[in-house]
Design an enzyme around this catalytic site. Structure first.
Site, short mmCIF file in Angstrom:
data_model
loop_
_atom_site.label_atom_id
_atom_site.label_comp_id
_atom_site.label_asym_id
_atom_site.label_seq_id
_atom_site.Cartn_x
_atom_site.Cartn_y
_atom_site.Cartn_z
N HIS A 47 45.42 22.47 31.39
CA HIS A 47 45.05 21.68 32.56
C HIS A 47 44.27 20.45 32.09
CE1 HIS A 47 45.37 24.83 35.98
NE2 HIS A 47 46.24 25.12 35.02
N GLU A 49 41.54 19.06 33.08
CA GLU A 49 40.09 19.24 32.93
C GLU A 49 39.74 19.96 31.64
OE1 GLU A 49 40.94 20.15 37.38
OE2 GLU A 49 42.03 20.16 35.50
N CYS A 77 40.85 23.71 40.06
CA CYS A 77 41.24 25.07 40.43
C CYS A 77 40.14 26.04 39.97
CB CYS A 77 42.57 25.40 39.75
SG CYS A 77 42.44 25.64 37.96
N CYS A 80 39.49 25.87 36.13
CA CYS A 80 38.84 24.65 35.68
C CYS A 80 37.41 24.53 36.21
CB CYS A 80 39.68 23.44 36.04
SG CYS A 80 41.25 23.42 35.14
#
Length: 145
Positions: A47, A49, A77, A80
């Protein structure tokens, strides 16, 4: 947020969901950046992040990002948001709200959960329309195939 948006567009070009993230140090300098690479890398943890925070930690030589700001185009999410809390990110700034998986105030609020200990500042809705548009355009093109 401009750099995060450019990174989100880069993710879209590679077929990944267009999310981009940067980590800023206490002076506002970019010390980490990332964009979604789950599909490209065949890795569920890639991801934006997470990649940005990993790069920032490597640049600082520490896992503790308490003086840093994470800027991301989409509300983080649960994974993260948890990673941001565990790395003690001092501030989370995001653009579009995520009504399905958002974990910084919409569906869940992991950073402000009283059980987590470290509580970063959270600012949502920054350039929200522009960030949401990048996502909407991506999914409209994907559905149009």
């Amino acid at each position: 947020m401009s750099l995060a948006l450019a990174l989100a567009r880069k993710a879209a070009m590679s077929g990944d969901v267009p999310v981009g993230a940067v980590v800023l140090d206490e002076n506002g300098a970019v010390i980490g950046e990332g964009f979604n690479r789950r599909d490209a890398a065949k890795d569920p943890f890639r991801h934006a992040e997470v990649d940005a925070m990993r790069a920032a930690a490597a640049n600082l030589g520490t896992w503790n990002l308490d003086t840093c700001t994470l800027v991301v185009t989409l509300e983080p999410c649960p994974m993260c948001a948890g990673a941001a809390v565990m790395s003690h990110v001092g501030r989370i700034v995001f653009g579009a709200w995520d009504e399905k998986m958002g974990a910084c105030g919409s569906v869940w609020d992991i950073p402000r959960d009283p059980h987590v200990g470290f509580v970063p500042e959270v600012i949502g809705g920054v350039r929200e329309e522009e960030c949401a548009s990048v996502l909407a355009d991506f999914f409209a093109r994907r559905r149009g195939r």
